[in-house]
Design an enzyme around this catalytic site. Structure first.
Site, PDB file in Angstrom:
ATOM      1  N   THR A  83      -3.905   7.492  -3.888  1.00  0.00           N
ATOM      2  CA  THR A  83      -4.094   7.451  -5.347  1.00  0.00           C
ATOM      3  C   THR A  83      -3.754   8.798  -5.967  1.00  0.00           C
ATOM      4  O   THR A  83      -3.026   8.869  -6.963  1.00  0.00           O
ATOM      5  CB  THR A  83      -5.550   7.051  -5.682  1.00  0.00           C
ATOM      6  OG1 THR A  83      -5.808   5.781  -5.083  1.00  0.00           O
ATOM      7  CG2 THR A  83      -5.792   6.981  -7.170  1.00  0.00           C
TER       8      THR A  83
ATOM      9  N   GLN B 270       1.618   1.946   2.562  1.00  0.00           N
ATOM     10  CA  GLN B 270       1.554   0.846   3.533  1.00  0.00           C
ATOM     11  C   GLN B 270       2.702   0.919   4.543  1.00  0.00           C
ATOM     12  O   GLN B 270       2.572   0.450   5.666  1.00  0.00           O
ATOM     13  CB  GLN B 270       1.587  -0.514   2.832  1.00  0.00           C
ATOM     14  CG  GLN B 270       0.386  -0.791   1.945  1.00  0.00           C
ATOM     15  CD  GLN B 270      -0.923  -0.988   2.723  1.00  0.00           C
ATOM     16  OE1 GLN B 270      -0.929  -1.228   3.929  1.00  0.00           O
ATOM     17  NE2 GLN B 270      -2.036  -0.889   2.025  1.00  0.00           N
TER      18      GLN B 270
ATOM     19  N   SER C 139      -1.045   8.004   2.749  1.00  0.00           N
ATOM     20  CA  SER C 139      -2.510   8.055   2.844  1.00  0.00           C
ATOM     21  C   SER C 139      -2.928   7.960   4.307  1.00  0.00           C
ATOM     22  O   SER C 139      -2.446   7.091   5.038  1.00  0.00           O
ATOM     23  CB  SER C 139      -3.105   6.895   2.047  1.00  0.00           C
ATOM     24  OG  SER C 139      -4.500   6.882   2.198  1.00  0.00           O
TER      25      SER C 139
ATOM     26  N   HIS D 147      -5.856   7.067   5.678  1.00  0.00           N
ATOM     27  CA  HIS D 147      -6.734   5.994   6.178  1.00  0.00           C
ATOM     28  C   HIS D 147      -6.019   4.666   6.424  1.00  0.00           C
ATOM     29  O   HIS D 147      -6.611   3.709   6.895  1.00  0.00           O
ATOM     30  CB  HIS D 147      -7.978   5.820   5.296  1.00  0.00           C
ATOM     31  CG  HIS D 147      -7.780   5.109   3.992  1.00  0.00           C
ATOM     32  ND1 HIS D 147      -8.112   3.796   3.810  1.00  0.00           N
ATOM     33  CD2 HIS D 147      -7.309   5.549   2.802  1.00  0.00           C
ATOM     34  CE1 HIS D 147      -7.863   3.461   2.553  1.00  0.00           C
ATOM     35  NE2 HIS D 147      -7.378   4.500   1.922  1.00  0.00           N
TER      36      HIS D 147
ATOM     37  N   THR E 132      -9.953  23.605  -2.702  1.00  0.00           N
ATOM     38  CA  THR E 132     -10.017  23.929  -1.276  1.00  0.00           C
ATOM     39  C   THR E 132      -9.555  22.730  -0.462  1.00  0.00           C
ATOM     40  O   THR E 132      -9.977  21.599  -0.711  1.00  0.00           O
ATOM     41  CB  THR E 132     -11.459  24.331  -0.889  1.00  0.00           C
ATOM     42  OG1 THR E 132     -11.820  25.447  -1.692  1.00  0.00           O
ATOM     43  CG2 THR E 132     -11.562  24.687   0.586  1.00  0.00           C
TER      44      THR E 132
ATOM     45  N   CYS F 226     -11.133  -9.198  -8.254  1.00  0.00           N
ATOM     46  CA  CYS F 226     -10.969  -8.015  -9.083  1.00  0.00           C
ATOM     47  C   CYS F 226     -12.204  -7.152  -8.872  1.00  0.00           C
ATOM     48  O   CYS F 226     -13.282  -7.669  -8.623  1.00  0.00           O
ATOM     49  CB  CYS F 226     -10.817  -8.472 -10.526  1.00  0.00           C
ATOM     50  SG  CYS F 226     -11.192  -7.253 -11.739  1.00  0.00           S
TER      51      CYS F 226
HETATM   52  N1  PLP Z   1      -0.791   2.696  -2.699  1.00  0.00           N
HETATM   53  C1  PLP Z   1      -0.841   1.611  -1.923  1.00  0.00           C
HETATM   54  C2  PLP Z   1       0.404   0.801  -1.712  1.00  0.00           C
HETATM   55  C3  PLP Z   1      -2.043   1.230  -1.311  1.00  0.00           C
HETATM   56  O1  PLP Z   1      -2.075   0.133  -0.545  1.00  0.00           O
HETATM   57  C4  PLP Z   1      -3.192   2.026  -1.529  1.00  0.00           C
HETATM   58  C5  PLP Z   1      -4.493   1.632  -0.957  1.00  0.00           C
HETATM   59  O2  PLP Z   1      -4.844   0.472  -0.900  1.00  0.00           O
HETATM   60  C6  PLP Z   1      -3.084   3.169  -2.332  1.00  0.00           C
HETATM   61  C7  PLP Z   1      -1.867   3.470  -2.896  1.00  0.00           C
HETATM   62  C8  PLP Z   1      -4.254   4.062  -2.575  1.00  0.00           C
HETATM   63  O3  PLP Z   1      -4.488   4.884  -1.452  1.00  0.00           O
HETATM   64  P1  PLP Z   1      -5.886   5.621  -1.260  1.00  0.00           P
HETATM   65  O4  PLP Z   1      -6.871   4.566  -0.882  1.00  0.00           O
HETATM   66  O5  PLP Z   1      -5.641   6.609  -0.166  1.00  0.00           O
HETATM   67  O6  PLP Z   1      -6.217   6.284  -2.556  1.00  0.00           O
END
Ligand code: PLP
Length: 401
Positions: free
Chosen positions: A80, A198, A218, A220, A256, A343
Site C-alpha cells: 500500500t 501478487q 510486499s 507478506h 526509521t 467489503c
Molecule cells: N497490491 C496488491 C495487488 C495486493 O494484492 C495487495 C494486498 O492485498 C496490496 C497491494 C497491498 O499490500 P500490503 O498489504 O503490503 O499493503
C-alpha cells in the site's frame, strides 16, 4: 501474550490475502533481533552494524530485481505504501501543472483510491482503462489515451482477485520507445509503475526485462513478515517523498527503517531466488487440479484469464448462492478461502474487479477465490475437493435464488 494458533488440521487456501511466514524467515528474524537492535542512522557501532546489514539486504534485492543502483530500492511498509509513494511521489515530483495518469479499473484499492482521490481534489486527470472478460487490458486503448501531460501509467502485473497477468513488458517496451522521442520534443516522460505485489512470488520481476520505472512489492505475500516491502524507483525518476521527517531511504521515505522486517524480507527474497521457478511449476499443477475438479460442479464459472494467470490463483463464481456462505461453510470444515464480494465495511459490495470483467452482480455474490502457495499440499486440495461439492449442493437446496 499472542494466542496460540489452532493447530487442529487447518487447510489454508488464501495465499493472496497473506502467506504463512516461512520458518527459515522467522528463525532468521529472531536471530537478527537478538543480535542487532541499533538505529541504522546512528553513527556508533550498534547503528553502523545495522546500516551495513541494511546495505547488504538492499544490494541482494537490487540484484534479484536486476536494478543498477542500491538507491533504486526504497524500503517501505508494504504494498500500500509503495503504491502511494509511486503515485503521489511522481505527481509531487512532476513539473506539469495538472498531470495525467493512466491506470486500469481492476487495480488494487491502494492504487485505485489513491488516483481517485487525487483526481477528486483536482490534482490530476485520470483515465481508467477497461478490461475484457478475462481481465486483460487492451494496449491499443492505452496508446490512444496517452496525452501531452501524461506522466504516469500504473498497471498491476497480476491481479489479486482473478490472477490475470497483464502485458507489462509490452507496455514497458512501448513506453520506452515513445519516451525517447517525447522527451526530446519537450514533453514529460511517461513513467511506468507496476504493482507486482501478487506477481513477485512467481513471475519474472527483473525490472530491465519488464522495462518499468517503478515497481511495488510486499513481503507478506512472499512468505515474509507483514509491514515491510519496497518500491523500485529507476534512477533519474522525478519523485518526491510523501512523508516529511528524516532523510532515510535516500530522502525518498523518511522514518526509521523497519530493520527486523527488512531482515525477514531479505531472507524471503533469498529463498524465492533459489526456489521460485520450481515452486511455481508445482503450484501451477495443483491449481490446475483445483480448476479441473471444481469446474465439474454444475453452474460454476472460472474467472480471470484461461492461460495468462498466476500459478496460485483459482477464482470462481458459483451461480445462485453466496460466496460468503460458501466461505463460512468451508471455514467450519477448517478450510480458509476468501470471497471477492465482501467489503471491509461489512456491507456487501460487488467486487470492482469482477464487475469490470462483466460478471453480473448476482454472479459476483457467488464468488470465492482459492489461492495456494509454498506450503500447500496435495492433501489440502483433496480435502477441499471432497467437501466443496456437498456444501454447494446444500446451499443451492436452501437458496431462494
Ligand atoms: N497490491 C496488491 C495487488 C495486493 O494484492 C495487495 C494486498 O492485498 C496490496 C497491494 C497491498 O499490500 P500490503 O498489504 O503490503 O499493503
Amino acid at each position: 501474550m499472542p494466542t496460540k494458533t489452532n493447530k487442529k488440521a487447518r487447510v489454508y487456501l488464501d495465499y493472496c490475502a497473506t502467506t504463512p511466514v516461512d520458518p527459515r524467515v522467522s528463525k532468521y528474524m529472531y536471530e537478527f533481533m537478538q543480535e542487532k537492535f541499533g538505529n541504522p542512522s546512528s553513527i556508533h557501532t550498534s547503528g553502523r552494524e545495522v546500516r551495513d546489514f541494511i546495505d547488504e539486504a538492499r544490494d541482494f534485492i537490487r540484484e534479484y530485481i536486476g536494478a543498477d543502483e542500491p538507491t533504486e530500492v526504497i524500503f517501505t511498509s508494504g504494498g500500500t505504501e509503495s503504491d502511494n509513494l509511486a503515485i503521489r511521489g511522481v505527481v509531487a515530483g512532476s513539473k506539469i501543472k495538472k498531470p495525467h495518469i493512466i491506470t486500469t479499473v481492476i487495480e488494487h484499492k491502494a492504487v485505485l483510491t489513491t488516483i481517485q482521490e487525487l483526481e477528486k481534489n483536482g490534482v490530476v486527470e485520470a483515465t481508467y482503462l477497461k478490461v475484457n472478460h478475462e481481465g486483460e487490458i487492451d494496449i491499443e486503448e492505452l496508446k490512444k489515451n496517452i496525452k501531452y501531460n501524461t506522466v504516469l501509467v500504473s498497471i498491476m502485473y497480476a491481479n489479486n482477485e482473478i490472477g490475470t497477468i497483464e502485458p507489462i513488458r509490452e507496455v514497458g517496451k512501448y513506453l520506452e520507445k515513445l519516451n525517447s522521442g517525447r522527451v526530446r520534443a519537450g514533453f514529460p516522460q511517461v513513467y511506468l509503475h507496476t504493482d507486482a505485489v501478487q506477481a513477485f512470488s512467481y513471475l519474472n520481476t527483473n525490472v530491465k526485462h519488464l522495462h518499468v520505472d517503478l515497481m511495488s512489492v510486499s513481503s507478506h505475500k512472499i512468505c515474509g513478515p507483514k509491514g515491510v516491502g519496497m518500491l523500485y524507483v529507476k534512477k533519474g525518476t522525478l519523485i518526491k517523498s510523501i512523508n516529511t521527517g528524516g532523510a532515510q531511504e535516500f530522502g525518498v521515505r523518511g522514518g526509521t527503517e523497519n530493520t527486523i522486517g527488512i531482515a525477514g524480507f531479505y531472507k524471503a527474497v533469498e529463498i524465492l531466488k533459489s526456489e521460485r521457478e520450481k515452486e511455481a511449476k508445482k503450484i501451477e499443477k495443483m491449481r490446475d487440479t483445483i480448476i479441473g475438479k471444481i469446474l465439474k460442479i454444475p453452474e460454476v464459472e472460472l474467472t480471470g484469464h484461461k492461460k495468462n494467470r498466476l500459478p496460485g490463483v483459482a477464482s470462481f463464481v458459483f451461480h445462485k448462492i453466496e460466496g460468503e456462505s460458501i466461505s463460512i461453510n468451508l471455514d467450519l470444515e477448517g478450510i480458509a478461502v476468501s470471497t471477492g464480494s465482501a467489503c471491509t465495511s461489512g456491507s456487501l459490495q460487488p467486487s470492482h474487479v469482477l464487475m469490470a470483467c462483466g460478471f453480473d452482480p448476482e454472479a459476483i455474490q457467488g464468488n470465492i477465490r482459492i489461492s495456494i502457495g509454498r506450503f500447500t499440499e496435495k492433501s489440502d486440495i483433496d480435502v477441499l475437493i471432497k467437501v466443496l461439492p456437498g456444501i454447494i449442493k446444500r446451499l443451492r437446496d436452501m437458496s431462494p435464488l
